[in-house]
Design a protein around this motif. Structure first.
Motif, PDB file in Angstrom:
ATOM      1  N   SER A  94      42.314 -45.826 -33.686  1.00  0.00           N
ATOM      2  CA  SER A  94      42.952 -46.657 -34.704  1.00  0.00           C
ATOM      3  C   SER A  94      44.422 -46.839 -34.365  1.00  0.00           C
ATOM      4  O   SER A  94      45.063 -45.962 -33.776  1.00  0.00           O
ATOM      5  N   GLU A  95      44.978 -47.993 -34.731  1.00  0.00           N
ATOM      6  CA  GLU A  95      46.406 -48.230 -34.532  1.00  0.00           C
ATOM      7  C   GLU A  95      47.244 -47.194 -35.274  1.00  0.00           C
ATOM      8  O   GLU A  95      48.368 -46.879 -34.875  1.00  0.00           O
ATOM      9  N   ASP A  96      46.681 -46.636 -36.358  1.00  0.00           N
ATOM     10  CA  ASP A  96      47.406 -45.600 -37.091  1.00  0.00           C
ATOM     11  C   ASP A  96      47.637 -44.363 -36.235  1.00  0.00           C
ATOM     12  O   ASP A  96      48.619 -43.645 -36.425  1.00  0.00           O
ATOM     13  N   TYR A  97      46.721 -44.102 -35.295  1.00  0.00           N
ATOM     14  CA  TYR A  97      46.886 -42.939 -34.418  1.00  0.00           C
ATOM     15  C   TYR A  97      48.120 -43.125 -33.539  1.00  0.00           C
ATOM     16  O   TYR A  97      48.924 -42.203 -33.361  1.00  0.00           O
ATOM     17  N   TYR A  98      48.254 -44.326 -32.966  1.00  0.00           N
ATOM     18  CA  TYR A  98      49.423 -44.599 -32.128  1.00  0.00           C
ATOM     19  C   TYR A  98      50.704 -44.589 -32.957  1.00  0.00           C
ATOM     20  O   TYR A  98      51.748 -44.106 -32.510  1.00  0.00           O
ATOM     21  N   HIS A  99      50.621 -45.135 -34.153  1.00  0.00           N
ATOM     22  CA  HIS A  99      51.797 -45.144 -35.022  1.00  0.00           C
ATOM     23  C   HIS A  99      52.252 -43.723 -35.323  1.00  0.00           C
ATOM     24  O   HIS A  99      53.458 -43.404 -35.240  1.00  0.00           O
ATOM     25  N   LEU A 100      51.306 -42.856 -35.668  1.00  0.00           N
ATOM     26  CA  LEU A 100      51.673 -41.477 -35.965  1.00  0.00           C
ATOM     27  C   LEU A 100      52.270 -40.793 -34.737  1.00  0.00           C
ATOM     28  O   LEU A 100      53.280 -40.086 -34.841  1.00  0.00           O
ATOM     29  N   ARG A 101      51.666 -41.023 -33.574  1.00  0.00           N
ATOM     30  CA  ARG A 101      52.214 -40.390 -32.374  1.00  0.00           C
ATOM     31  C   ARG A 101      53.618 -40.920 -32.083  1.00  0.00           C
ATOM     32  O   ARG A 101      54.497 -40.173 -31.640  1.00  0.00           O
ATOM     33  N   GLY A 102      53.847 -42.203 -32.369  1.00  0.00           N
ATOM     34  CA  GLY A 102      55.192 -42.754 -32.221  1.00  0.00           C
ATOM     35  C   GLY A 102      56.188 -42.040 -33.125  1.00  0.00           C
ATOM     36  O   GLY A 102      57.310 -41.723 -32.710  1.00  0.00           O
ATOM     37  N   LEU A 103      55.778 -41.772 -34.364  1.00  0.00           N
ATOM     38  CA  LEU A 103      56.650 -41.050 -35.288  1.00  0.00           C
ATOM     39  C   LEU A 103      56.949 -39.640 -34.778  1.00  0.00           C
ATOM     40  O   LEU A 103      58.086 -39.150 -34.890  1.00  0.00           O
ATOM     41  N   VAL A 104      55.922 -38.995 -34.230  1.00  0.00           N
ATOM     42  CA  VAL A 104      56.103 -37.642 -33.701  1.00  0.00           C
ATOM     43  C   VAL A 104      57.080 -37.662 -32.528  1.00  0.00           C
ATOM     44  O   VAL A 104      58.015 -36.849 -32.453  1.00  0.00           O
ATOM     45  N   TYR A 105      56.875 -38.596 -31.603  1.00  0.00           N
ATOM     46  CA  TYR A 105      57.781 -38.704 -30.458  1.00  0.00           C
ATOM     47  C   TYR A 105      59.219 -38.968 -30.915  1.00  0.00           C
ATOM     48  O   TYR A 105      60.178 -38.432 -30.348  1.00  0.00           O
ATOM     49  N   TYR A 106      59.371 -39.808 -31.917  1.00  0.00           N
ATOM     50  CA  TYR A 106      60.709 -40.119 -32.426  1.00  0.00           C
ATOM     51  C   TYR A 106      61.385 -38.848 -32.940  1.00  0.00           C
ATOM     52  O   TYR A 106      62.562 -38.594 -32.653  1.00  0.00           O
ATOM     53  N   GLU A 107      60.649 -38.027 -33.696  1.00  0.00           N
ATOM     54  CA  GLU A 107      61.212 -36.789 -34.229  1.00  0.00           C
ATOM     55  C   GLU A 107      61.484 -35.776 -33.119  1.00  0.00           C
ATOM     56  O   GLU A 107      62.324 -34.878 -33.289  1.00  0.00           O
ATOM     57  N   MET A 108      60.791 -35.925 -31.996  1.00  0.00           N
ATOM     58  CA  MET A 108      61.002 -35.020 -30.863  1.00  0.00           C
ATOM     59  C   MET A 108      62.068 -35.558 -29.906  1.00  0.00           C
ATOM     60  O   MET A 108      62.216 -35.069 -28.785  1.00  0.00           O
ATOM     61  N   ASP A 109      62.811 -36.589 -30.362  1.00  0.00           N
ATOM     62  CA  ASP A 109      63.876 -37.209 -29.565  1.00  0.00           C
ATOM     63  C   ASP A 109      63.354 -37.792 -28.253  1.00  0.00           C
ATOM     64  O   ASP A 109      63.981 -37.673 -27.192  1.00  0.00           O
ATOM     65  N   LEU A 110      62.198 -38.443 -28.363  1.00  0.00           N
ATOM     66  CA  LEU A 110      61.616 -39.146 -27.223  1.00  0.00           C
ATOM     67  C   LEU A 110      61.412 -40.611 -27.616  1.00  0.00           C
ATOM     68  O   LEU A 110      60.281 -41.093 -27.747  1.00  0.00           O
ATOM     69  N   PRO A 111      62.530 -41.357 -27.816  1.00  0.00           N
ATOM     70  CA  PRO A 111      62.421 -42.715 -28.365  1.00  0.00           C
ATOM     71  C   PRO A 111      61.678 -43.693 -27.470  1.00  0.00           C
ATOM     72  O   PRO A 111      61.039 -44.620 -27.971  1.00  0.00           O
ATOM     73  N   GLU A 112      61.759 -43.534 -26.140  1.00  0.00           N
ATOM     74  CA  GLU A 112      61.046 -44.457 -25.257  1.00  0.00           C
ATOM     75  C   GLU A 112      59.539 -44.324 -25.436  1.00  0.00           C
ATOM     76  O   GLU A 112      58.816 -45.332 -25.503  1.00  0.00           O
ATOM     77  N   LYS A 113      59.055 -43.078 -25.511  1.00  0.00           N
ATOM     78  CA  LYS A 113      57.626 -42.869 -25.756  1.00  0.00           C
ATOM     79  C   LYS A 113      57.248 -43.367 -27.158  1.00  0.00           C
ATOM     80  O   LYS A 113      56.150 -43.905 -27.357  1.00  0.00           O
ATOM     81  N   ALA A 114      58.148 -43.167 -28.108  1.00  0.00           N
ATOM     82  CA  ALA A 114      57.892 -43.659 -29.469  1.00  0.00           C
ATOM     83  C   ALA A 114      57.734 -45.173 -29.454  1.00  0.00           C
ATOM     84  O   ALA A 114      56.804 -45.723 -30.063  1.00  0.00           O
ATOM     85  N   GLN A 115      58.626 -45.859 -28.731  1.00  0.00           N
ATOM     86  CA  GLN A 115      58.536 -47.319 -28.614  1.00  0.00           C
ATOM     87  C   GLN A 115      57.193 -47.750 -28.048  1.00  0.00           C
ATOM     88  O   GLN A 115      56.569 -48.702 -28.538  1.00  0.00           O
TER      89      GLN A 115
ATOM     90  N   ASN B 189      49.752 -32.365 -30.419  1.00  0.00           N
ATOM     91  CA  ASN B 189      48.479 -31.894 -29.854  1.00  0.00           C
ATOM     92  C   ASN B 189      47.287 -32.468 -30.616  1.00  0.00           C
ATOM     93  O   ASN B 189      46.297 -32.906 -30.013  1.00  0.00           O
ATOM     94  N   GLU B 190      47.398 -32.475 -31.935  1.00  0.00           N
ATOM     95  CA  GLU B 190      46.279 -32.948 -32.756  1.00  0.00           C
ATOM     96  C   GLU B 190      46.078 -34.454 -32.637  1.00  0.00           C
ATOM     97  O   GLU B 190      44.951 -34.942 -32.559  1.00  0.00           O
ATOM     98  N   VAL B 191      47.184 -35.221 -32.633  1.00  0.00           N
ATOM     99  CA  VAL B 191      47.014 -36.666 -32.548  1.00  0.00           C
ATOM    100  C   VAL B 191      46.501 -37.060 -31.164  1.00  0.00           C
ATOM    101  O   VAL B 191      45.726 -38.026 -31.028  1.00  0.00           O
ATOM    102  N   ASN B 192      46.883 -36.315 -30.135  1.00  0.00           N
ATOM    103  CA  ASN B 192      46.324 -36.568 -28.804  1.00  0.00           C
ATOM    104  C   ASN B 192      44.816 -36.324 -28.792  1.00  0.00           C
ATOM    105  O   ASN B 192      44.052 -37.080 -28.186  1.00  0.00           O
ATOM    106  N   LYS B 193      44.381 -35.271 -29.479  1.00  0.00           N
ATOM    107  CA  LYS B 193      42.946 -34.987 -29.564  1.00  0.00           C
ATOM    108  C   LYS B 193      42.226 -36.099 -30.326  1.00  0.00           C
ATOM    109  O   LYS B 193      41.112 -36.490 -29.961  1.00  0.00           O
ATOM    110  N   SER B 194      42.861 -36.593 -31.392  1.00  0.00           N
ATOM    111  CA  SER B 194      42.210 -37.651 -32.179  1.00  0.00           C
ATOM    112  C   SER B 194      42.066 -38.915 -31.341  1.00  0.00           C
ATOM    113  O   SER B 194      41.032 -39.599 -31.406  1.00  0.00           O
ATOM    114  N   ILE B 195      43.079 -39.236 -30.524  1.00  0.00           N
ATOM    115  CA  ILE B 195      43.000 -40.414 -29.659  1.00  0.00           C
ATOM    116  C   ILE B 195      41.911 -40.227 -28.612  1.00  0.00           C
ATOM    117  O   ILE B 195      41.139 -41.153 -28.317  1.00  0.00           O
TER     118      ILE B 195
END
Length: 586
Positions: free
Chosen positions: A435-456, A421-427
């Motif tokens: 920042s590319e760091d925002y997308y990177h962090l959201r990718g990490l979050v998606y990965y931990e949530m077992d959403l690898p396609e969104k993480a990719q 929720n927070e990283v979506n607000k920051s984007i």
């Protein structure tokens, strides 16, 4: 301060000089150049010796020794790693690798090395002293004192006594610090470091006459150092409100770039009503200071007072707001701990017609965010850093960076939905240019949530914006692996290795797992062998090598690896299961 004591490096003369190997000759030349102060030539010949024989102990040790002594700790570390692979019982190597890691702020690894040295030899007073120094550096003063006492009980040394006194001074135990320092001064009444510390203790206890006598003694001994000694000498008068005398000592050092000294010159000049000189000194203080540190906030605040007195209200307001962006509490003339700060006036009152409450809240939000980030780097960060970032957002909820900071905290606290929720607000708040760091962090979050396609998808965006960032490829590799795309994972790891060789071992360990998943056991084995040779021992490396060897039907060797993995980590369940499989297959 005492220079850290290094081990003496001796040149050993061979009785068979004519039979010396080429690497030995190069080594002897290197040491000769070092002894003559020709450092660059010394390093050149060490490189020659190691080019001939990369495992040559004396040359590796010498290179690590001289790099350590010159403060090149990062360059010394690989040599310590190599030496310890072949000499795993050498306490000296663990000591100095531990200290090098400490100086490069790898504190957990530093502590592990120093404790390893102690486990190998618990009678060596210097190891206890090293540990005391380590705990002093990380501000664990209670443990520091315990280890200094253990060092002193085994073999009293001036270094241990001095450092113990320094630690006691740091926790305001002034009387005990003075008693401890006497051990140094009794053996050497002219010990300059001990005298300086004693002067600081006396100044902090209001014994100004005795403090001044010590600085006069340092002058008589020829041990006065600029600019520190003159700064503290002047501070002794400043604290007595003798500003003209303070200036005599503050202004003695020439050609320095000490911001704190310029700052106190500015304060003293203002006190004697020389505003022009005060502003000039405060300008120099700001010029040479690290403007990102909270310690700089009073420089801006007090310069704002001086500028306001000279009717530069615009410049004064800018400085006032900059001070609040570093220490928001300065609006009430307080420091970060809530204590009253010494300032030249009330800038908030003087400039009240020149700023809005919204401006104050906005810059204060920056200050709390920066402080939250610093807390985030500490152990036990959760409560304090979250409280600070929440305060920042409450003052200004429109800052994308604050939302991103809170998202990171939620992520590392494993609160993934809140992080998302927070990283979506920051984007969203980044107005289409996150920042590319925002997308990177959201990718990490998606990965931990077992959403690898969104993480990719998010890792792809981060890489497109910053293709030189190795960590992005590394993290995308795991998202791809979750989708069974192991060849793509290996390709990403190869890119990461090419971009960041310092993290090679981390990347190799990931690649090993991907190779094993693809049954490319020869490749996995080669990577594991490199990891084992470069150390330190890790259970997961032996586990992966065991998997590779099982795939190659080398069951006896696989059994040895799984056994070693279990010895390193007794609760390693997967290693136990694989060991059973290997025994049955054999």
């Amino acid at each position: 301060m005492y220079k850290y004591l290094f081990l003496l490096l001796f040149t050993f003369c061979s009785l068979h000089l004519l039979a010396q190997k080429p690497e030995e000759k190069a080594y002897q030349k290197a040491v000769g150049y070092f002894n003559k102060g020709k450092v660059e030539k010394g390093f050149k010949y060490l490189e020659k010796a190691l080019a001939i024989n990369p495992a040559y102990y004396d040359a590796l040790y010498a290179r690590s020794y001289y790099n350590f002594g010159r403060g090149n700790y990062q360059q010394a570390l690989p040599d310590y790693d190599t030496l310890l692979v072949h000499h795993p019982e050498d306490t000296t190597l663990y000591r100095y690798r531990g200290l090098a890691r400490m100086y490069t702020q790898n504190y957990a690894a530093a502590e592990a090395d120093l404790l390893k040295a102690l486990s190998l030899d618990n009678s060596d007073a210097s190891i206890y002293s090293d540990l005391g120094y380590f705990y002093y550096q990380v501000m664990d003063y209670e443990q520091a004192l315990q280890y200094y006492d253990k060092s002193i009980s085994r073999q009293p040394s001036r270094f241990a006594y001095y450092q113990k006194a320094q630690t006691l001074y740091s926790i305001d135990e002034y009387e005990q610090a003075l008693v401890t320092l006497e051990h140094n001064l009794q053996s050497d009444p002219k010990d300059a470091d001990a005298l300086r510390l004693k002067a600081l203790i006396l100044m902090n206890t209001g014994k100004y006459t005795e403090t001044i006598k010590i600085y006069e003694q340092l002058v008589a001994n020829g041990d006065i150092e600029e600019p520190d000694d003159f700064f503290n000498w002047g501070l002794t008068y400043y604290l007595q409100k003798k500003y003209t005398q303070a200036l005599t000592y503050f202004t003695t050092p020439e050609k320095h770039q000490d911001p704190e000294l310029f700052y106190y010159i500015g304060l003293s000049q203002y006190k004697v009503k020389n505003q022009k000189a005060a502003l000039q000194a405060l300008n120099q203080a700001v010029q040479f200071a690290d403007k990102t540190q909270e310690e700089t906030a009073p420089y801006f605040y007090n310069r704002a007072i001086v500028k306001a007195d000279q009717q530069d209200r615009r410049g004064a307001t800018q400085d006032f707001l900059q001070a609040l962006a570093l220490t928001p509490e300065l609006f009430q003339k307080l420091d970060a701990e809530g204590d009253t700060m010494e300032v030249l006036g009330n800038a908030a009152l003087l400039l009240k017609s020149n700023y809005s409450r919204r401006q104050v809240d906005s810059v204060s939000a920056i200050g709390y965010e920066q402080r939250a980030k610093k807390w985030f780097e500490k152990d036990g960060w959760e409560k304090e850093s979250l409280a600070l970032i929440n305060k920042s957002i409450s003052l200004d909820s429109s800052r994308a960076s604050s939302r991103f900071s809170r998202a990171r905290m939620y992520y590392y606290g494993e609160n993934y939905m809140q992080a998302l929720n927070e990283v979506n607000k920051s984007i969203s708040l980044a107005a289409g240019k996150p920042s590319e760091d925002y997308y990177h962090l959201r990718g990490l979050v998606y990965y931990e949530m077992d959403l690898p396609e969104k993480a990719q998808e998010d890792f792809n965006k981060a890489i497109a914006a910053r293709p030189e960032k190795a960590a992005y490829y590394y993290d995308r590799a795991f998202a791809s692996a979750s989708l069974g795309e192991y060849q793509e994972s290996i390709s990403d790891i190869n890119k990461a290795i090419a971009l960041d060789s310092e993290e090679r071992n981390t990347y190799l360990l990931a690649r090993v797992g991907f190779y094993n998943e693809l049954n490319q056991f020869d490749n996995a084995l080669a990577d594991c062998n490199e990891l084992v040779s470069s150390g330190p021992d890790k259970a997961v490396v032996y586990y992966q090598r065991g998997v590779a060897r099982m795939g190659l039907k080398k069951y006896d060797e696989a059994i040895q690896d799984f056994t070693r993995a279990i010895r390193l980590e007794p609760d390693f369940k997967e290693a136990g299961e694989k060991l059973t499989e290997a025994l049955q297959a054999k």
